[in-house]
Write a protein that holds these residues in place. Structure first.
Motif, PDB file in Angstrom:
ATOM      1  N   UNK A 295     -40.709 130.791  -8.979  1.00  0.00           N
ATOM      2  CA  UNK A 295     -42.097 130.476  -9.332  1.00  0.00           C
ATOM      3  C   UNK A 295     -42.346 128.999  -9.075  1.00  0.00           C
ATOM      4  N   UNK A 296     -43.627 128.656  -8.958  1.00  0.00           N
ATOM      5  CA  UNK A 296     -44.026 127.283  -8.650  1.00  0.00           C
ATOM      6  C   UNK A 296     -44.483 126.587  -9.922  1.00  0.00           C
ATOM      7  N   UNK A 297     -43.971 125.409 -10.150  1.00  0.00           N
ATOM      8  CA  UNK A 297     -44.357 124.589 -11.301  1.00  0.00           C
ATOM      9  C   UNK A 297     -45.150 123.403 -10.758  1.00  0.00           C
ATOM     10  N   UNK A 298     -46.438 123.328 -11.084  1.00  0.00           N
ATOM     11  CA  UNK A 298     -47.316 122.288 -10.542  1.00  0.00           C
ATOM     12  C   UNK A 298     -47.460 121.129 -11.513  1.00  0.00           C
ATOM     13  N   UNK A 299     -47.395 119.913 -10.971  1.00  0.00           N
ATOM     14  CA  UNK A 299     -47.546 118.703 -11.762  1.00  0.00           C
ATOM     15  C   UNK A 299     -48.980 118.188 -11.650  1.00  0.00           C
ATOM     16  N   UNK A 300     -49.396 117.324 -12.568  1.00  0.00           N
ATOM     17  CA  UNK A 300     -50.690 116.654 -12.404  1.00  0.00           C
ATOM     18  C   UNK A 300     -50.697 115.837 -11.109  1.00  0.00           C
ATOM     19  N   UNK A 301     -51.877 115.561 -10.529  1.00  0.00           N
ATOM     20  CA  UNK A 301     -51.948 114.789  -9.280  1.00  0.00           C
ATOM     21  C   UNK A 301     -51.251 113.441  -9.416  1.00  0.00           C
ATOM     22  N   UNK A 302     -50.565 113.049  -8.351  1.00  0.00           N
ATOM     23  CA  UNK A 302     -49.862 111.769  -8.297  1.00  0.00           C
ATOM     24  C   UNK A 302     -50.258 111.064  -7.015  1.00  0.00           C
ATOM     25  N   UNK A 303     -50.982 109.933  -7.139  1.00  0.00           N
ATOM     26  CA  UNK A 303     -51.358 109.120  -5.976  1.00  0.00           C
ATOM     27  C   UNK A 303     -51.972 109.967  -4.877  1.00  0.00           C
ATOM     28  N   UNK A 304     -52.977 110.742  -5.237  1.00  0.00           N
ATOM     29  CA  UNK A 304     -53.738 111.593  -4.322  1.00  0.00           C
ATOM     30  C   UNK A 304     -52.924 112.764  -3.783  1.00  0.00           C
ATOM     31  N   UNK A 305     -51.733 112.988  -4.330  1.00  0.00           N
ATOM     32  CA  UNK A 305     -50.933 114.138  -3.930  1.00  0.00           C
ATOM     33  C   UNK A 305     -50.842 115.142  -5.061  1.00  0.00           C
ATOM     34  N   UNK A 306     -50.409 116.340  -4.745  1.00  0.00           N
ATOM     35  CA  UNK A 306     -50.294 117.410  -5.743  1.00  0.00           C
ATOM     36  C   UNK A 306     -48.862 117.945  -5.697  1.00  0.00           C
ATOM     37  N   UNK A 307     -47.943 117.264  -6.387  1.00  0.00           N
ATOM     38  CA  UNK A 307     -46.535 117.670  -6.327  1.00  0.00           C
ATOM     39  C   UNK A 307     -46.282 118.974  -7.054  1.00  0.00           C
ATOM     40  N   UNK A 308     -45.273 119.687  -6.587  1.00  0.00           N
ATOM     41  CA  UNK A 308     -44.883 120.934  -7.240  1.00  0.00           C
ATOM     42  C   UNK A 308     -43.405 121.189  -6.964  1.00  0.00           C
TER      43      UNK A 308
END
Length: 388
Positions: free
Chosen positions: A57-70
């Motif tokens: 499954x994918x765990x998404x983080x809050x946006x970081x420096x205009x990126x969307x890490x997961x």
């Protein structure tokens, strides 16, 4: 940017039901000193984590420096003795170097947020301590140099640290330890260019902007489109700043000066907004060298570049008249040396267009009238046409 995490996590029965996951990043592609800079954090429950069973499954983080890490994770339950205490973060090295590095990053992040110089000073102390513990034989010596230099540069940029020369030397030494094809060679090139451009920004040192142009000429081919390093290197505060700085340097018709102009032109490919101005700077130097040394090749190239520069400017461009006039002068000089009538005809047409862009009251209208009149007289003497 690279994120690191351990491959497995063991949860003793007595720990909190909440799981905290952090993204820590290092801009180096090689060895990572310490655990990196904290750039993202997410909390979830163990129950939510285990509800996915054996499926990824994918765990998404809050946006970081205009990126969307997961992160893509897979959870599994492993039973262990309650009294077994396994370390959660195997990737952190339990040593003074790692602790000082992490403390330095934390203090630098606090400085960037709060602008309190005390945080900067403590960060520099930590990074200096790390460098003292990483001699030239240490595999992390270049990274320790870079961390210290980066913190110092951030302080210099905010006028909280006055010594830019030491910072530049640190970046230069780090680059020397990362020759091509070291994975962090491009990053070290960029770091040094940033220090040079900041010093030029505050001290207007011509040598710095010249060196920065040569470094960017090496750097950009090493940064693929779409990468983070490419985005910052090719931006307004990166190579564009260097191009403008070089274009504003005094005219230099020496071989070295013309070589620099060629390097800067290569930083302005077709479609680049500053290509016309960069062409103009090179053609002026070539024309001046022609006047000094008499090489017709310089004049020919100056004319070729001038035609391209004019073609890039719209009719309403405020400098179009100057570019037209410069090209016309070069063509008239070639007519004088080689006697090609087409050159004189083209020069007259360009002088006429430049004159139309310089109406009565324009500060250079007299110059255009004089240039056009001289060219018409030259054609009359050649052909005897009374209309000229």
């Amino acid at each position: 940017m690279r994120c690191e995490s351990s491959s497995s996590v063991y949860r003793p029965s007595h720990v909190s039901p909440t799981l905290s996951i952090e993204i820590r990043a290092s801009y180096e592609a090689g060895r990572m000193l310490g655990s990196g800079e904290l750039i993202g954090k997410l909390e979830t429950s163990w129950d939510d984590l285990l509800d996915h069973g054996d499926e990824p499954f994918v765990l998404s983080f809050p946006p970081v420096r205009n990126g969307h890490p997961s992160l893509t994770l897979k959870a599994a339950i492993v039973h262990a003795c309650d009294d077994q205490d396994v370390a959660l973060s195997d990737f952190l090295v339990d040593c003074e170097i790692a602790r000082d590095t992490d403390a330095g990053h934390a203090q630098l992040a606090a400085y960037m947020t709060s602008k309190m110089v005390s945080h900067l000073n403590i960060a520099v102390q930590h990074f200096q301590s790390v460098l003292d513990q990483c001699p030239v034989s240490h595999p992390d010596h270049a990274t320790a140099l870079t961390n210290l230099a980066y913190a110092r540069l951030r302080g210099y940029a905010r006028n909280d640290l006055g010594d830019i020369d030491t910072t530049t030397s640190l970046f230069r030494e780090a680059l020397a330890w990362r020759p091509q094809p070291h994975p962090d060679h491009p990053l070290s090139l960029y770091n040094l260019t940033e220090a040079l451009t900041w010093r030029h920004n505050k001290k207007s040192t011509a040598a710095d902007i010249r060196e920065a142009a040569k470094l960017y000429h090496e750097l950009l081919p090493l940064c693929p489109e779409g990468t983070y390093l490419r985005s910052i290197a090719a931006g307004e505060n990166g190579v564009d700043y260097v191009i403008v700085g070089c274009n504003n340097l005094p005219e230099d018709a020496s071989d070295e000066g013309i070589h620099l102009r060629r390097v800067v032109l290569e930083l302005c490919p077709l479609g680049h907004q500053r290509r016309a101005r960069t062409l103009y700077a090179l053609l002026q130097s070539l024309y001046t060298r022609f006047r000094q040394c008499g090489s017709i090749d310089d004049l020919d190239e100056s004319i070729k570049l001038g035609r391209e520069a004019v073609s890039l400017l719209s009719d309403g461009h405020p400098e179009r008249d100057s570019y037209l006039n410069e090209l016309a002068v070069s063509l008239e000089y070639r007519f004088t040396h080689e006697g090609k009538p087409n050159d004189l005809d083209e020069a007259i047409s360009l002088y006429e267009e430049a004159l139309r862009l310089r109406p009565v009251g324009h500060k250079y209208r007299d110059t255009s009238l004089d240039n056009l009149g001289g060219a018409l007289i030259a054609r009359f003497k050649k052909r005897g046409d009374i209309d000229d």
